[in-house]
Structures are given as C-alpha cells and as structure tokens.
Design a protein around this motif. Structure first.
Motif, PDB file in Angstrom:
ATOM      1  N   GLU A   2     -10.524 -12.624  -4.425  1.00 42.76           N
ATOM      2  CA  GLU A   2     -11.382 -11.862  -5.102  1.00 42.76           C
ATOM      3  C   GLU A   2     -10.421 -10.926  -6.003  1.00 42.76           C
ATOM      4  N   ARG A   3     -11.037 -10.684  -7.260  1.00 43.12           N
ATOM      5  CA  ARG A   3     -10.191  -9.596  -7.988  1.00 43.12           C
ATOM      6  C   ARG A   3     -10.166  -8.199  -7.368  1.00 43.12           C
ATOM      7  N   GLY A   4     -10.964  -7.629  -6.649  1.00 42.43           N
ATOM      8  CA  GLY A   4     -11.115  -6.477  -6.262  1.00 42.43           C
ATOM      9  C   GLY A   4      -9.907  -6.088  -5.199  1.00 42.43           C
ATOM     10  N   ARG A   5      -9.041  -7.087  -4.695  1.00 41.20           N
ATOM     11  CA  ARG A   5      -8.013  -6.581  -3.719  1.00 41.20           C
ATOM     12  C   ARG A   5      -7.129  -5.819  -4.452  1.00 41.20           C
ATOM     13  N   ARG A   6      -6.481  -4.913  -3.510  1.00 43.38           N
ATOM     14  CA  ARG A   6      -5.354  -4.154  -3.920  1.00 43.38           C
ATOM     15  C   ARG A   6      -4.447  -4.124  -2.839  1.00 43.38           C
ATOM     16  N   ILE A   7      -3.076  -4.083  -3.168  1.00 37.13           N
ATOM     17  CA  ILE A   7      -2.108  -3.820  -2.224  1.00 37.13           C
ATOM     18  C   ILE A   7      -1.745  -2.236  -2.471  1.00 37.13           C
ATOM     19  N   VAL A   8      -2.060  -1.422  -1.570  1.00 38.90           N
ATOM     20  CA  VAL A   8      -2.005   0.065  -1.887  1.00 38.90           C
ATOM     21  C   VAL A   8      -0.533   0.465  -1.488  1.00 38.90           C
ATOM     22  N   LYS A   9       0.200   1.035  -2.476  1.00 37.17           N
ATOM     23  CA  LYS A   9       1.428   1.781  -2.135  1.00 37.17           C
ATOM     24  C   LYS A   9       1.397   3.164  -1.790  1.00 37.17           C
ATOM     25  N   GLN A  10       2.205   3.599  -0.904  1.00 38.43           N
ATOM     26  CA  GLN A  10       2.368   4.838  -0.513  1.00 38.43           C
ATOM     27  C   GLN A  10       3.868   5.165  -0.525  1.00 38.43           C
ATOM     28  N   LEU A  11       4.251   6.427  -1.446  1.00 35.93           N
ATOM     29  CA  LEU A  11       5.419   6.633  -1.886  1.00 35.93           C
ATOM     30  C   LEU A  11       6.288   6.673  -0.558  1.00 35.93           C
ATOM     31  N   GLU A  12       5.729   7.415   0.494  1.00 34.32           N
ATOM     32  CA  GLU A  12       6.437   7.775   1.901  1.00 34.32           C
ATOM     33  C   GLU A  12       6.908   6.345   2.251  1.00 34.32           C
ATOM     34  N   GLY A  13       6.003   5.521   2.099  1.00 33.64           N
ATOM     35  CA  GLY A  13       6.388   4.161   2.707  1.00 33.64           C
ATOM     36  C   GLY A  13       7.417   3.290   2.143  1.00 33.64           C
ATOM     37  N   LEU A  14       7.852   3.852   0.967  1.00 38.56           N
ATOM     38  CA  LEU A  14       8.847   2.959  -0.076  1.00 38.56           C
ATOM     39  C   LEU A  14      10.174   3.453   0.391  1.00 38.56           C
ATOM     40  N   ARG A  15      11.142   2.542   0.490  1.00 42.46           N
ATOM     41  CA  ARG A  15      12.560   3.057   1.010  1.00 42.46           C
ATOM     42  C   ARG A  15      13.133   3.956  -0.085  1.00 42.46           C
ATOM     43  N   MET A  16      12.791   3.805  -1.220  1.00 40.06           N
ATOM     44  CA  MET A  16      13.471   4.799  -2.311  1.00 40.06           C
ATOM     45  C   MET A  16      12.403   5.268  -3.297  1.00 40.06           C
ATOM     46  N   GLN A  17      12.622   6.381  -3.614  1.00 36.75           N
ATOM     47  CA  GLN A  17      11.655   7.072  -4.769  1.00 36.75           C
ATOM     48  C   GLN A  17      11.859   6.143  -6.042  1.00 36.75           C
ATOM     49  N   PRO A  18      10.634   5.591  -6.237  1.00 38.04           N
ATOM     50  CA  PRO A  18      10.845   4.780  -7.636  1.00 38.04           C
ATOM     51  C   PRO A  18      11.104   5.453  -8.892  1.00 38.04           C
ATOM     52  N   ASN A  19      11.820   4.902  -9.841  1.00 37.51           N
ATOM     53  CA  ASN A  19      12.433   5.657 -11.025  1.00 37.51           C
ATOM     54  C   ASN A  19      11.076   6.089 -11.879  1.00 37.51           C
ATOM     55  N   LEU A  20       9.911   5.320 -11.786  1.00 36.90           N
ATOM     56  CA  LEU A  20       9.012   5.504 -12.818  1.00 36.90           C
ATOM     57  C   LEU A  20       7.627   5.562 -11.839  1.00 36.90           C
ATOM     58  N   LEU A  21       7.001   6.707 -11.666  1.00 33.60           N
ATOM     59  CA  LEU A  21       5.803   6.780 -10.933  1.00 33.60           C
ATOM     60  C   LEU A  21       4.520   6.502 -11.971  1.00 33.60           C
TER      61      LEU A  21
END
Ligand code: AMP
Length: 586
Positions: A2-21
C-alpha cells in the motif's frame, strides 16, 4: 504494497549527519551561484573544467596522495590511483591527444569495459577540451557505427578484441575516424598503441581556459522514432554532479563509493566518475560482470560506505534471499541508492531486511545530466516513490491540452507527464544536429521528460510509466526503431514492431513482432535465425529476446505501426482507443 507505508528516519539512528536535511526540500530558495562556489574553477579565473574539479584540484590539495580510483579487475588484480597519479596520467593523455592533432571540441569516443584507461581517457580528454562520448561495450557493430557516425568521432579508444569484433569492418563507413587506439595490444594495422602514446607523452599539461558552456560530454539516448539522439552536455554540468553527489548520494569526505553502472551510460560517467572525484571521495570501479556474490564480496572487502546501484541488480539479489549475506561484515555500508528503472516497493523494504537500510530511489535521465528527484538520507522513504525534487529543481505534473499547450495538474495522485522547469546547470544544451527534436521537448516554459508520474500530498513523486514506446531493459534505454530497422534488414522480414515486455528481473525485455515477406514461412529455424541476426548486429542488450510472427502488424491510418496495441494484446490489457486503427494483424 500500500502507498501509505513509510520508512521513518531518525537522525540519531543514522551513522552520519546527512548533508541535506529534509526540510531543505520544502520550498526554500536555492542559489546555483552558491553551488558553483563549492567548486574551485580554473586558476586565474580561466573558467570551469570538469577534469580540473575531479582531478587537479584534489591532486594539489592535502589529499593528493589519497586514493582517487580503486580498480578491481575481473581476475582480482587491483590498481590504485591517487589523485596525483590520476593527474599525471590524464595530463599524458591530454598531451597525446594534442600530438595526434585533436583540437578543442574534437570528438573522443570510448568503447571498453570498466578498465582504468577509460577513466584516464575521459578525464584527459576533458582536460584537452575535447568532447567525450562513452559507448556501451556490449553494443553490437550497428549501434556503435551509428553513434560514431552521428557523433563525428575522430578518435576511438578501445580494446583489441572489441576493435576486431565490432569496429574494424566498419571503418570504411567512418571517414572522419582518424585514429583508433588499442589499450591492451601493440598497434596493428590502422591502430595505435595506448602504452606507446602514453610513454611518449609529457606528464605536464595546463588546462586551457574553459568556458562553462563549452561542450564536454556527448551521451547517446534513444527515442521512439528516428536515430539515437546525441545529448550535448557542457562543463558547467559539473556543478550539478558535485552538488547531487553531496545531497542525493550523501557523499562525505572519507567515503568509499561504488557506482555499479557502466560508464557507457550516463550514470556511469556522471556518478561512476565525476561526482565522487569532485567530492574527493574514493571511487571503486569493478570490472566484473553483474553477479550478486561478486557484489557482496566487493561491498565487504572494499569496505564500501555508499553504493549506487540499479533495480535489476537489486531484484537479482532478492531472488537469492538474505542467506548469501549471512556472516558477512557489511558494517561499513551506510547509504544505498538506486536509479534507472522503477524500483519496486518490495525491493526498498528488502534493503532494510538485507542491509539494515532501505534502497533510496532517485530519478533522472540522460537529458537532465544529473539527479533531479531523490529520496534523501534524512528523509522518510515511501517505498515505491522516487522521492522529492532536489533543491533548485522545480518539478510538476502536466497534461497536454491537445492544442500544443500544457496544463499543470495540481491534484494529488493524478497521472500526467513529468515536467521540469529548465535552469539547472547540467540540463542538456541540445540534441546534436537535431534542433527541431530538441525544441519539441519544451512546452510552455517546461521541459517535458517523456515519463508519466504523479505527485502525492507530501510532495513525493511516483513513477507511472513512459509516455512513449521506449523500452527500459536492465536499466538500458532501448529505442524500438533501432531494433526494428535491424530486423528489417533481414531478407525475410517485411515489417517489424518492438515492445517492452514486463520481466521480473530485467524490468522489461525487448520483444519483436515480425511480418514476413511473401515466399517466407514462419518456422522455429527462422525465428532462431532472426534472433541471431539481431544479436550479432545489435549486441545482447539491445537485441530482442523473443520474436513472434504475425501475418500483418496493426497500423494507424497514417501507416504507423501501433506498438501500443501489440503490447496491450501481449499483456492481455484493454486495447484502448482504436479509432485510428486502419489495418490489423488479424
Ligand atoms: P536514461 O536516459 O537512459 O538514463 O533513462 C532515463 C529513463 O529511465 C527515465 O526517463 C525513466 O523512464 C527511467 N528511470 C530513471 N530513473 C528511474 C526511476 N527512479 N524510476 C523509474 N524510472 C526511472
């Protein structure tokens, strides 16, 4: 799914601070001048040259001895080139081109697998301000000759085997092709030896002043009708490659990046070469053919941190399940991206299961020169969506009004053609010698991409399909016309029509329908002969995998074969509007 599905990102969960928020995507003004300022420019204000940004700038910086290119050969041989090595090699090649009489704007064609010489030749030719045109080494002689002719090739860099098999016999057709350089063999009749040329060439070269609007790259792409189109890109496109390397691929200093695309296609050049190098990131190049076990070995042994791959590859991995990943140390991996064809939602989610992170789909095409729409590292991923337009990119869904104009669709999830507001640095500057075809792409101040898409309430774009009959097979764009023309060269064939037939791994395979001339009867032997004929001339990627015989092919009143109808019938779909149908296959 279904289209409603999302994979939610949490910045703390990422190994590196992304370049672009993520919030940077929501309507913030974007300044291309500031993006340009991230680059160096030629010394003394002499303009902007891709090779300076990719090579010389880093060679003379603190990371000059760092690894620019790490090449893994088919037999496991490794070759490592630092930025300084790359500077010397590309300087030599630029000088060699000059000695051979190539002037600024001269056309340098490349036909080889993923070997280090290809990278040296591309960047060296850009230094010499020649125009680089990479060809896919799996093409057969016919697509190669057509592209060399249209692109007015003056020099071709290739291997002895490819030359013998695919080019030698065509040379009488190519009067402008003055030189052929073999990278892996001593010169034979009518060719030159790469090693001799490079040894004799001076290792010092000063890049001449380069106008950002000077032509740099010529990439061929296919349309529904007519010959392949030579898409013209200029040195200025490096601004886009650099910025999108940071944003869409989230490249950081210290990354080890691997793009599995072949440099014969635009992704392999823009992101398999230019973007990582301008960002000062180690670029891993793998010569081996596609195979999941090899990929896993590369990811693990080379400690890849960012991998840019394609849906066909992901589907091949999915087929084997997660078992082959067991016990492997993939802890270096932190970002996965995919491009080139629709990425199934299941494949995005499978990434989480197999690698602990989703595949981030992004969208662009040869004409746009760089990534336009993407799922960013910091953004929630909606599996099945291509993501959101990058900063500086305005995208819309439009519908043609039937009178030569367009209307913007401002409702959610209503399909229409994907349109982009021109103005980003890597947009094509034309189709070589085809002004009319180029102009047709622009309507009402928008560039029409030829793709159908929808936008949802959160600004995510969803791919629907192609607006034309172009086929995407294993990520390679195949123009039906080129295939049909080759089939029709066979003495038994009266007419041919080619469609893309859905395939669980390749996305689509090329399927042909053929009507025979009087005196020829359909048979298994003839089918095999036609398949062989097409494969020999076009190469495995472009040639049809299936051929069906028909008495006649369905045509419109103006005599155009209705590929769409053949496709609908093949897939058991509704036949749609048949008001223009003049003659039918039955
Ligand atoms: P090419 O010019 O060979 O790179 O092919 C560009 C075409 O590939 C686009 O116009 C689309 O039809 C298709 N394509 C590229 N990326 C995607 C994607 N993420 N999802 C769906 N189709 C894509």
């Amino acid at each position: 799914m279904e289209r409603g599905r999302r994979i939610v990102k949490q910045l703390e969960g990422l190994r590196m601070q992304p370049n672009l928020l993520g919030e940077a995507l929501d309507g913030r003004p974007f300044d291309w001048g500031a993006a340009r300022a991230l680059l160096d420019g030629l010394p003394s204000g002499k303009g902007l040259n891709i090779a300076h940004e990719a090579v010389d700038r880093h060679a003379s910086g603190p990371n000059g001895m760092g690894t620019a290119l790490r090449w893994i050969g088919r037999d496991g041989t490794r070759r490592v080139l630092s930025w300084r090595d790359l500077r010397t090699e590309t300087n030599r090649f630029a000088n060699a081109l000059r000695r051979l009489g190539l002037k600024e704007g001269g056309r340098v064609f490349l036909l080889a697998g993923r070997i280090p010489e290809l990278y040296v030749a591309t960047l060296g030719a850009l230094k010499a301000k020649c125009v680089v045109c990479p060809l896919f080494s799996a093409f057969g002689p016919e697509p190669i000759a057509t592209r060399l002719e249209i692109g007015e090739a003056e020099i071709l860099i290739t291997t002895a085997t490819l030359y013998r098999r695919k080019v030698e016999a065509l040379r009488p057709r190519l009067p402008l092709l003055r030189h052929v350089v073999l990278v892996d063999a001593a010169a034979v009749d009518g060719t030159l030896d790469w090693h001799a040329l490079m040894t004799e060439a001076d290792p010092v070269f000063e890049i001449p002043p380069t106008d950002p609007e000077d032509m740099a790259l010529l990439h061929f792409t296919s349309g529904t009708t007519g010959k392949p189109k030579g898409v013209v890109h200029v040195h200025q496109s490096v601004v886009m490659h650099h910025v999108t390397g940071r944003t869409a691929l989230d490249l950081h200093p210290g990354d080890i990046f691997w793009c599995s695309a072949d440099p014969g296609w635009v992704t392999g050049t823009s992101y398999g070469m230019i973007a990582p190098l301008t960002n000062g990131v180690t670029n891993v190049v793998v010569e081996a053919e596609f195979d999941p076990q090899t990929w896993y070995d590369v990811l693990e042994q080379e400690r890849i941190s960012v991998w840019y791959t394609a849906p066909t590859a992901i589907r091949m991995m999915m087929k084997l399940g997660t078992e082959p990943l067991r016990g492997r140390d993939l802890s270096s991996l932190r970002f996965l991206a995919s491009v080139g064809e629709p990425l199934n939602p299941e494949a995005v989610v499978w990434g989480v299961e197999a690698f602990g992170m989703p595949f981030h789909d992004n969208w662009w095409q040869t004409e746009t020169g760089g990534i336009m729409i993407a799922n960013l590292a910091a953004m929630d991923v909606k599996p099945g969506s291509m993501g959101k337009p990058l900063p500086g990119i305005e995208a819309a869904i439009v519908q043609r009004d039937g009178q030569g104009g367009i209307a913007l669709v401002d409702a959610w999830m209503v399909p229409g053609e994907l349109a982009l507001k021109p103005g980003w640095p890597s947009m094509m500057r034309g189709y070589l010698h085809e002004e009319a075809r180029y102009k047709k792409c622009f309507v009402g101040g928008w560039y029409l991409t030829g793709d159908l898409a929808m936008r949802d309430e959160d600004g995510y774009f969803w791919f629907v399909g192609r607006a034309d009959d172009v086929i995407k097979s294993s990520g390679h764009l195949v123009g039906p016309f080129e295939v049909e023309s080759t089939l029709m060269e066979h003495p038994a064939v009266a007419e041919a029509a080619v469609i893309g037939k859905p395939d669980p791994t390749a996305g689509e395979i090329v399927k042909a329908f053929v009507a025979l001339k009087p005196g020829h009867e359909p048979s298994e032997a003839l089918r095999r002969e036609l398949l062989g004929h097409a494969r020999k001339r076009l190469g495995a990627v472009v040639a049809p995998k299936e051929i069906d015989f028909r008495l006649n092919l369905p045509k419109t009143r103006s005599g155009k074969i209705m590929r769409r109808l053949l496709k609908a019938r093949e897939l058991g779909l509704p036949e749609g509007d048949l008001s223009t149908l003049e003659s039918d296959e039955r």
